[in-house]
Design a protein around this motif. Structure first.
Motif, PDB file in Angstrom:
ATOM      1  N   PRO A   1      65.320  91.317  57.432  1.00 28.52           N
ATOM      2  CA  PRO A   1      66.113  91.629  56.242  1.00 28.52           C
ATOM      3  C   PRO A   1      65.172  91.911  55.076  1.00 28.52           C
ATOM      4  O   PRO A   1      64.031  91.457  55.088  1.00 28.52           O
ATOM      5  CB  PRO A   1      66.903  90.341  55.988  1.00 28.52           C
ATOM      6  CG  PRO A   1      66.753  89.525  57.217  1.00 28.52           C
ATOM      7  CD  PRO A   1      65.503  89.940  57.876  1.00 28.52           C
ATOM      8  N   PRO A   2      65.653  92.654  54.055  1.00 27.28           N
ATOM      9  CA  PRO A   2      64.795  92.888  52.887  1.00 27.28           C
ATOM     10  C   PRO A   2      64.360  91.570  52.275  1.00 27.28           C
ATOM     11  O   PRO A   2      65.109  90.589  52.284  1.00 27.28           O
ATOM     12  CB  PRO A   2      65.698  93.664  51.924  1.00 27.28           C
ATOM     13  CG  PRO A   2      66.944  93.979  52.658  1.00 27.28           C
ATOM     14  CD  PRO A   2      66.979  93.230  53.923  1.00 27.28           C
ATOM     15  N   SER A   3      63.149  91.539  51.768  1.00 27.21           N
ATOM     16  CA  SER A   3      62.621  90.293  51.213  1.00 27.21           C
ATOM     17  C   SER A   3      63.420  89.862  49.986  1.00 27.21           C
ATOM     18  O   SER A   3      63.802  90.690  49.167  1.00 27.21           O
ATOM     19  CB  SER A   3      61.160  90.499  50.817  1.00 27.21           C
ATOM     20  OG  SER A   3      60.743  89.431  50.008  1.00 27.21           O
TER      21      SER A   3
ATOM     22  N   PHE B   1      64.176  94.294  63.233  1.00 26.44           N
ATOM     23  CA  PHE B   1      63.714  94.473  61.843  1.00 26.44           C
ATOM     24  C   PHE B   1      64.000  93.190  61.084  1.00 26.44           C
ATOM     25  O   PHE B   1      64.765  92.341  61.551  1.00 26.44           O
ATOM     26  CB  PHE B   1      64.435  95.653  61.172  1.00 26.44           C
ATOM     27  CG  PHE B   1      65.930  95.489  61.128  1.00 26.44           C
ATOM     28  CD1 PHE B   1      66.527  94.786  60.078  1.00 26.44           C
ATOM     29  CD2 PHE B   1      66.754  96.030  62.121  1.00 26.44           C
ATOM     30  CE1 PHE B   1      67.906  94.630  60.037  1.00 26.44           C
ATOM     31  CE2 PHE B   1      68.121  95.874  62.075  1.00 26.44           C
ATOM     32  CZ  PHE B   1      68.702  95.172  61.037  1.00 26.44           C
TER      33      PHE B   1
ATOM     34  N   GLU C   1      69.716  91.906  48.398  1.00 25.31           N
ATOM     35  CA  GLU C   1      70.147  92.789  49.480  1.00 25.31           C
ATOM     36  C   GLU C   1      70.142  92.092  50.832  1.00 25.31           C
ATOM     37  O   GLU C   1      70.928  92.427  51.712  1.00 25.31           O
ATOM     38  CB  GLU C   1      69.231  94.014  49.560  1.00 25.31           C
ATOM     39  CG  GLU C   1      69.619  95.135  48.614  1.00 25.31           C
ATOM     40  CD  GLU C   1      68.578  96.244  48.655  1.00 25.31           C
ATOM     41  OE1 GLU C   1      68.140  96.580  49.766  1.00 25.31           O
ATOM     42  OE2 GLU C   1      68.205  96.742  47.569  1.00 25.31           O
ATOM     43  N   TRP C   2      69.245  91.131  50.982  1.00 26.22           N
ATOM     44  CA  TRP C   2      69.144  90.441  52.281  1.00 26.22           C
ATOM     45  C   TRP C   2      70.460  89.792  52.681  1.00 26.22           C
ATOM     46  O   TRP C   2      70.764  89.656  53.854  1.00 26.22           O
ATOM     47  CB  TRP C   2      68.024  89.397  52.264  1.00 26.22           C
ATOM     48  CG  TRP C   2      68.188  88.305  51.216  1.00 26.22           C
ATOM     49  CD1 TRP C   2      67.789  88.363  49.917  1.00 26.22           C
ATOM     50  CD2 TRP C   2      68.791  87.030  51.403  1.00 26.22           C
ATOM     51  NE1 TRP C   2      68.094  87.209  49.261  1.00 26.22           N
ATOM     52  CE2 TRP C   2      68.713  86.361  50.151  1.00 26.22           C
ATOM     53  CE3 TRP C   2      69.381  86.378  52.482  1.00 26.22           C
ATOM     54  CZ2 TRP C   2      69.213  85.078  49.960  1.00 26.22           C
ATOM     55  CZ3 TRP C   2      69.865  85.095  52.285  1.00 26.22           C
ATOM     56  CH2 TRP C   2      69.791  84.460  51.028  1.00 26.22           C
TER      57      TRP C   2
ATOM     58  N   THR D   1      60.786  90.355  45.130  1.00 28.49           N
ATOM     59  CA  THR D   1      60.158  91.672  44.990  1.00 28.49           C
ATOM     60  C   THR D   1      59.051  91.612  43.951  1.00 28.49           C
ATOM     61  O   THR D   1      58.965  90.650  43.178  1.00 28.49           O
ATOM     62  CB  THR D   1      61.188  92.720  44.553  1.00 28.49           C
ATOM     63  OG1 THR D   1      61.789  92.273  43.336  1.00 28.49           O
ATOM     64  CG2 THR D   1      62.245  92.929  45.610  1.00 28.49           C
TER      65      THR D   1
ATOM     66  N   SER E   1      77.021  90.287  58.250  1.00 24.65           N
ATOM     67  CA  SER E   1      75.811  90.045  57.475  1.00 24.65           C
ATOM     68  C   SER E   1      75.415  88.576  57.445  1.00 24.65           C
ATOM     69  O   SER E   1      76.163  87.708  57.893  1.00 24.65           O
ATOM     70  CB  SER E   1      76.045  90.508  56.036  1.00 24.65           C
ATOM     71  OG  SER E   1      77.086  89.725  55.481  1.00 24.65           O
TER      72      SER E   1
ATOM     73  N   SER F   1      62.578  87.947  64.363  1.00 24.91           N
ATOM     74  CA  SER F   1      63.829  88.224  63.640  1.00 24.91           C
ATOM     75  C   SER F   1      64.802  87.050  63.776  1.00 24.91           C
ATOM     76  O   SER F   1      65.590  86.793  62.875  1.00 24.91           O
ATOM     77  CB  SER F   1      64.464  89.510  64.147  1.00 24.91           C
ATOM     78  OG  SER F   1      64.514  89.516  65.565  1.00 24.91           O
TER      79      SER F   1
ATOM     80  N   SER G   1      72.341  92.074  54.867  1.00 29.57           N
ATOM     81  CA  SER G   1      71.588  92.683  55.946  1.00 29.57           C
ATOM     82  C   SER G   1      72.112  92.228  57.302  1.00 29.57           C
ATOM     83  O   SER G   1      72.680  91.150  57.442  1.00 29.57           O
ATOM     84  CB  SER G   1      70.125  92.287  55.793  1.00 29.57           C
ATOM     85  OG  SER G   1      69.411  92.601  56.960  1.00 29.57           O
TER      86      SER G   1
ATOM     87  N   ASN H   1      65.918  89.722  44.802  1.00 32.46           N
ATOM     88  CA  ASN H   1      66.652  90.802  45.431  1.00 32.46           C
ATOM     89  C   ASN H   1      67.679  90.162  46.362  1.00 32.46           C
ATOM     90  O   ASN H   1      67.336  89.321  47.176  1.00 32.46           O
ATOM     91  CB  ASN H   1      65.633  91.634  46.209  1.00 32.46           C
ATOM     92  CG  ASN H   1      66.300  92.771  46.942  1.00 32.46           C
ATOM     93  OD1 ASN H   1      67.523  92.881  46.935  1.00 32.46           O
ATOM     94  ND2 ASN H   1      65.507  93.600  47.569  1.00 32.46           N
TER      95      ASN H   1
END
Lengths: 260, 307, 309
Positions: free
Chosen positions: B234-236, B232, B248-249, B239, B145, B73, B252, B246
């Motif tokens: 972050p979202p990739s 965890f 969103e990361w 996609t 973030s 991470s 995150s 994406n």
């Protein structure tokens, strides 16, 4: 002791002296005497090597990499070849003083500037320093102008005063030979006249070698003149002779302004 | 000169030269202190952390058990934060540098900006963390973030990029500009077609030095409240469904290499110190490599200048 | 006086290209906006620090902040005296400077006046690399190498101490001080050195008596900027000096600095708007004011006393 034809003592002379900046052959087998307690002038067009020759006399070239001496520069009375690798350049510079093209007073007081050479020699006695500094400043005709402000920064002086201070700085240590590298080229005409006057006063006490780009100056202050061109001494002789009856055509052309 | 005077001079020179020699030795010793510090620092981390460096260390999340803990991470976080930092600081810094060097009129506004850039370079990094905490986290609502961290470090290295851009532009001689204007180019054409491309190696040097500083920065990232224990990813960013990207990361939670190292360093157990050494080793190698590239780039630049 | 023809405006034809003109102006505005970001950053810093500090000082009397000798904002009976943190900051910085100023100056003088071009070309990049090592790594070094070594010499030294943190911080800022000092010394014109060498000075005499005095403003400003670095340094002290505010200037004791306090609070989970949250901004403002003072002083000295060679 070596002498010239007129049987005058020679303070220093070069013998087959060559100098190289890297691969550039800047001075070519120079043979030049410097007569004791007289003024010898080096003249010639810019780039002829006159400053290079002058700076060799106190090993200034040692400060920069890639420079190479060849041959001899002999200092009397001890007949030392100052280019010998066993001779310490610092010792040479303590014996041979130098005044530079641009006045370069240290960022210190007037007093400390003149005291510098003495301090480097480990002189600590205040009264001794005071005496020598007054003598040196008088010798450089600066005493009357600065005696009330010895503790002021030297950089506050005018250009001409700064140059005389640099001369006093040298005089304080009693150099055997004093080198002048175009000492008036950064000065105005009045300051120039003062310096020339000073050189004339000093010439009976100190041995002087002076580089000048100004022929009238050479004619006014020097006893002997060497005309240099492309790294060689073209003609050397008593100043009046060189200026009035030059033996070489090149010298005559340069002196009469037909040069180039 | 009499012989005894010469002797006197020689003895003075001898004393002077002794002081000279002593100082040269002192200089050499001072340098050796630096070398020794570096060698011990590097050697200690190598000795302590070397055995932890294996593929698992890179592919494991942090763990309560030191032997299972890894930096997955942390390095992913560092990479993404650096991406944001680069995307913000490089264009902004170059644009500001170009403005100050090529456009700015001589007035109080320009003076203000210049003084400001100089002063920002001296602001402690932790103060940037406070700025980010107050502005990015709470006022703009970016949260703790990747975006917040990246922008913070971007602002932190902005002065470095600006200054190196200006120096690189200043090194381009005036006749290049005149040549371009002479064929009818507008100011922007001169800047974009000539000045910036020619200044690129110099600008890159500054950018890399700035990035290497950012990658090791710990204090401002801790200050914005980044968590030290993140298990965890972050979202990739990519996609498999349209539009394939994406973001969103950006919002995150995350951790980064230096924070991971700090976390392990502040634990009393010996086993975690090993992890800290291993993480430190990787961190130092990364910054050394970036600095070496920058130094090499500058060295080459100096050799190849041929205006 | 209407005899002057309108055609004297040479660039009139070019100016008529409205589209190009607008585009050029637009680009300039964008670039100006980028330059303005740095000003906005400063304004942002000032706004955040001042506004949160004002909230803080609504609860805490300013006189307590400056005079109380206890800093315990997270305790049930909180005390808000910045002095212990200030003393921690000053003590670690002093230790660092005792290391960094002599080492940095000697290295700078060595590189500028003694070393050959070859040595310089090897050493300078090395110093730069040393300066590029992340401070958290230096912190680890202080805790795991320097502290045990010091404990071998003084067995009473605690596991966290300002001495250990300060020493390593000193090493960390040596490259910074030496590079600024060397720049100042190299800027001294060769003619001054020639003057000194021409009278038979050694390199040491030239360096000490001529070059350093001539470069004094640059050298002093390097020291002051170094102080500012030390004051703002965070991770080394957070890791190695300890996390307890301690009203002492004894370097062999552990103590917390202003920056380390901010780290400590940020690591915890203080709610936004609480007095603990506000206290880190008050601490940050103090830190900012200190470094700002040194930075301004450093630049003023360099600018005002820039030597006219």
């Amino acid at each position: 002791m070596s002498t010239t034809e007129q049987n005058l003592p020679v303070k220093a002379f070069t013998r087959d002296f060559n100098f190289y900046y890297g691969s550039f052959h800047a001075l070519k087998s120079i043979n030049l005497p410097v007569i004791e307690k007289h003024v010898t002038a080096l003249i010639g067009p810019s780039g002829c090597g006159k400053s290079t020759l002058l700076r060799s006399f106190n090993r200034m070239h040692d400060l920069y990499p890639g420079n190479r001496y060849q041959g001899e520069i002999v200092l009397n009375p001890d007949n030392t070849n100052i280019l010998d690798t066993r001779v310490d350049p610092i010792e040479v510079r303590m014996r041979v003083g130098m005044v530079f093209q641009k006045p370069n007073p240290f960022p210190k007081s007037i007093y400390e500037n003149v005291a510098y050479g003495l301090r480097v020699r480990g002189e600590k006695s205040r009264s001794m320093l005071d005496d020598k500094i007054e003598d040196a400043l008088r010798g450089a005709s600066l005493w009357n102008e600065v005696k009330d402000r010895l503790n002021q920064p030297a950089t506050a002086l005018s250009g001409g005063q700064q140059q005389r201070l640099c001369i006093a700085r040298c005089l304080a240590t009693d150099p055997e030979l004093l080198l002048f590298d175009e000492p008036t080229s950064a000065l105005d005409p009045i300051a120039t006249a003062n310096i020339e006057e000073l050189v004339t006063q000093l010439r009976d006490r100190v041995t002087i070698l002076i580089v000048t780009h100004n022929m009238q100056q050479a004619a006014r202050v020097s006893h002997y003149t060497a005309y240099m061109y492309l790294g060689e001494v073209v003609e050397y002789g008593i100043t009046d002779e060189v200026f009035l009856r030059p033996k070489k055509k090149e010298t005559e052309d340069y002196i009469t302004g037909r040069f180039g | 000169m009499k012989a005894n005077e010469l002797d006197q001079i020689r003895s003075v020179i001898k004393t002077n030269k002794r002081a000279d020699l002593i100082f040269a030795l002192a200089g050499f010793l001072a340098l050796m202190v630096g070398v020794m510090a570096f060698v011990t620092l590097f050697g200690e981390m190598l000795a302590n952390g070397w055995e932890r460096i294996n593929p698992d260390f890179f592919s494991n999340f942090p763990s309560r058990r030191a032997a299972n803990a890894g930096i997955l991470s942390a390095w992913v976080g560092s990479l993404l934060v650096m991406l944001v930092t680069a995307l913000s600081a490089i264009p902004l810094g170059i644009a500001a540098g170009v403005y100050l060097e090529e456009y700015a009129p001589k007035n109080w506004m320009t003076d203000l900006i210049e003084i400001n850039v100089t002063n920002l370079a001296g602001v402690p990094s932790i103060v940037y963390g406070l700025l980010a905490l107050g502005v990015f986290v709470y006022t703009f609502g970016f949260g703790q973030s990747i975006l917040t961290a990246g922008l913070t470090l971007g602002l932190l290295i902005l002065p470095v990029v600006i200054v190196s851009t200006r120096e690189a532009l200043r090194a381009i001689p005036i006749h290049i500009r005149e040549g371009a204007y002479g064929v009818g180019a507008t100011q922007w054409q001169v800047v974009s077609d000539h000045l910036v491309p020619y200044a690129t190696p110099g600008i890159m040097t500054g950018v890399i030095i700035g990035m290497s500083r950012a990658i090791g920065e710990t204090a401002p990232i801790i200050t914005i409240g980044a968590l030290t224990f993140i298990a965890f990813l972050p979202p990739s960013p990519i996609t498999d469904t349209a539009p394939f990207l994406n973001f969103e990361w950006l919002f995150s939670g995350f951790t980064v290499m230096p924070i991971q190292m700090f976390n392990w360093t502040s634990r009393p157990e010996e086993a975690f110190q090993q992890n800290a050494a291993a993480a430190g080793l990787i961190l130092v190698l990364m910054t050394l490599m970036m600095n070496a590239i920058a130094i090499w780039l500058r060295y080459r630049l100096r050799k190849s200048i041929s205006w | 006086m209407n005899s002057i023809p309108a055609t004297t405006v040479v660039s009139d034809r070019l100016a008529r290209n409205v589209q190009r003109n607008i585009r050029e102006r637009a680009i300039e505005s964008i670039l100006f906006g980028a330059a303005l970001v740095s000003v906005l950053t400063t304004l942002g810093i000032v706004w955040v620090l001042v506004s949160e500090s004002l909230n803080f000082f609504e609860h805490v009397p300013f006189s307590d902040f400056l005079t109380d000798t206890m800093w315990t904002p997270l305790f049930s009976e909180p005390r808000y005296g910045i002095l212990p943190l200030l003393m921690g900051t000053i003590t670690t910085s002093l230790v660092a400077l005792v290391v960094a100023i002599p080492l940095g100056t000697v290295i700078a003088a060595y590189l500028s006046e003694f070393a050959s071009a070859r040595v310089r070309e090897i050493v300078k990049p090395f110093l730069e690399l040393l300066g590029g090592i992340p401070t958290i790594v230096y912190g680890y070094f202080a805790l795991t190498v320097v502290t045990p070594v010091l404990q071998a010499i003084y067995p009473d030294l605690p596991g966290f101490s300002m001495l250990s943190a300060g020493l390593v911080m000193g090493i960390a800022i040596v490259p910074y001080i030496s590079s600024l000092t060397e720049d100042a010394m190299r800027a001294v014109p060769m003619s001054l050195r020639e003057g000194a060498y021409g009278m038979g000075s050694t390199r040491f005499q030239t360096a000490i008596r001529v070059v350093i005095p001539a470069a004094l403003s640059g050298v002093l400003s390097a020291y002051i900027l170094g102080i500012s670095r030390a004051v703002g340094e965070t991770m080394i002290v957070a890791v190695a000096a300890g996390m307890q505010p301690n009203f002492t200037m004894d370097p062999t004791e552990p103590a917390q600095t202003i920056s380390a306090y901010i780290v400590q609070v940020a690591l915890g989970d203080l709610p936004h708007g609480s007095i603990g949250y506000q206290s880190i901004f008050a601490a940050g403002l103090s830190l900012m004011l200190m470094t700002l003072l040194f930075n301004i002083l450093g630049h003023v000295i360099r600018r005002r006393y820039r030597e006219a060679y």
